[in-house]
Design an enzyme around this catalytic site. Structure first.
Site, mmCIF file in Angstrom:
data_model
loop_
_atom_site.group_PDB
_atom_site.id
_atom_site.type_symbol
_atom_site.label_atom_id
_atom_site.label_comp_id
_atom_site.label_asym_id
_atom_site.label_seq_id
_atom_site.Cartn_x
_atom_site.Cartn_y
_atom_site.Cartn_z
ATOM 1 N N ARG A 1 0.941 -1.331 0.182
ATOM 2 C CA ARG A 1 -0.080 0.069 0.024
ATOM 3 C C ARG A 1 0.978 1.232 0.101
ATOM 4 N NH1 ARG A 1 -5.391 -1.099 0.842
ATOM 5 N NH2 ARG A 1 -5.733 1.037 1.368
ATOM 6 N N ASP B 1 -9.714 3.753 -5.584
ATOM 7 C CA ASP B 1 -10.221 3.226 -4.341
ATOM 8 C C ASP B 1 -10.314 1.656 -4.637
ATOM 9 O OD1 ASP B 1 -10.797 2.768 -1.491
ATOM 10 O OD2 ASP B 1 -12.964 3.173 -1.888
#
Length: 377
Positions: free
Chosen positions: A60, A137
């Site tokens: 991430r 997202d």
């Protein structure tokens, strides 16, 4: 032909605005300073049942691992605040259903992603073939630190990106690229001593500045959580059936936020300020039809009923609400547990209302006798 990267960066920002993005920024891919904080957040279990948060680990914080060859990220912002929102009014009407502002229109994922794809294609016309990939997202990437690094705003104490001129009512998206474009500078944090977002959270989910325990957050409880909603949070949920905007509603920077130019983000009448009972009566086919193209659809009909049953349990007593809860019994054991909780609360409010009626009648009789008036006065 040698590219003028500064000119290309300037052009990209204009092309982005032409595509409906209100702000376009560029940053490098170094998020190493966020890795330790991300690991602490995961170790604390603040991600709850969102297993994918931990499954991808530090990827991430490493965009180049997500798309090898990436050297820059184009971060974009698209405003979504609909006109005539009136959402604070909905919170004050417990018989109405409160739905988070972002979810009252079309699902933003496809819309923003398609615009990012168009931006990539426009760049390709000038720069030739290059490596790029849009994300909205939809991948393990720290989009908020990237947006902050690209100068779109700063991270507020509620963990959302804040812009001085736009508040926080906007979606974020990223275009990962392999072109060494010049980067933008971050902006200064401007929250100061304000802690309105922290103190206003109904479930005290903001456990430190910029740190949210998702397990306590109403957005997580009504959207991400698949099982029973912990009883300790149900009353605090009030009439919020999908998401929560409280930390944004109280933010001073959101007082003058711009209204979106995107008609797709305007409120759908079948969702806007509807009565709890109306939505609770939807069968699955009606739910799927009325949430087509909406982010709400992904929670499914069962969780929709679960959330609504909690809200009805928090509403003032009404015989039609109590009857609706009872009639829903037997569909699913998880749902039944929430229905039972709400039925008990509706019955308790009914009994309290009867006591109030008796008390009011008694007080009126006392006043009549004290004034020496006829009993039928």
């Amino acid at each position: 032909m040698m590219l003028d990267y500064q000119q290309l960066a300037n052009d990209i920002k204009q092309w982005g605005k032409d595509l409906g993005f209100q702000h376009v920024g560029i940053c490098d891919v170094d998020l190493s300073k966020h890795e330790a904080q991300l690991q602490r957040w995961l170790d604390a279990g603040y991600h709850g049942e969102m297993d994918w948060m931990a499954r991808h680990g530090m990827m991430r914080a490493r965009p180049a691992e997500l798309l090898p060859g990436t050297v820059r990220v184009i971060s974009v912002r698209m405003n979504y605040l609909p006109p005539e929102a009136g959402f604070a009014q909905t919170l004050k009407q417990p018989e109405k259903a409160y739905i988070s502002r972002y979810a009252l229109g079309r699902d933003y994922h496809k819309l923003v992603r398609n615009r990012l794809k168009q931006l990539g294609q426009r760049i390709e016309q000038v720069a030739g073939a290059f490596g790029y990939r849009p994300f909205v997202d939809s991948a393990p990437i720290l989009e908020r630190p990237l947006a902050e690094k690209a100068g779109l705003g700063w991270t507020g104490k509620h963990s959302l990106i804040l812009s001085e001129d736009a508040g926080s009512w906007f979606f974020l998206g990223e275009l990962l690229i392999d072109l060494p474009l010049p980067t933008d500078e971050p902006v200064d944090h401007q929250c100061g001593k304000c802690v309105a977002c922290i103190t206003s959270c109904p479930t005290q989910a903001i456990v430190a500045e910029g740190v949210v325990d998702a397990r306590r957050c109403i957005s997580y409880l009504t959207i991400e959580l698949d099982g029973p909603i912990p009883e300790e949070f149900r009353e605090a949920m009030g009439n919020r059936i999908y998401g929560c905007d409280d930390c944004q509603l109280v933010c001073p920077y959101n007082r003058q936020s711009a209204i979106t130019d995107e008609p797709d983000y305007h409120c759908r009448p079948q969702l806007y300020q509807q009565d709890l009972l109306t939505l609770f009566h939807w069968d699955e086919a009606t739910f799927l039809k009325n949430t087509e193209g909406s982010p709400i659809r992904r929670i499914g009909h069962l969780k929709w009923l679960r959330n609504l049953s909690v809200a009805i349990g928090n509403a003032p007593y009404a015989p039609e609400l109590l009857n609706a809860l009872i009639e829903r019994k037997g569909l699913d054991s998880m749902l039944d547990e929430h229905l039972d909780w709400s039925i008990r609360r509706q019955i308790a409010r009914r009994d309290e209302a009867r006591v109030d009626v008796v008390t009011n009648k008694t007080q009126r009789l006392i006043r009549i006798v004290e004034k020496g008036l006829p009993r039928d006065a």
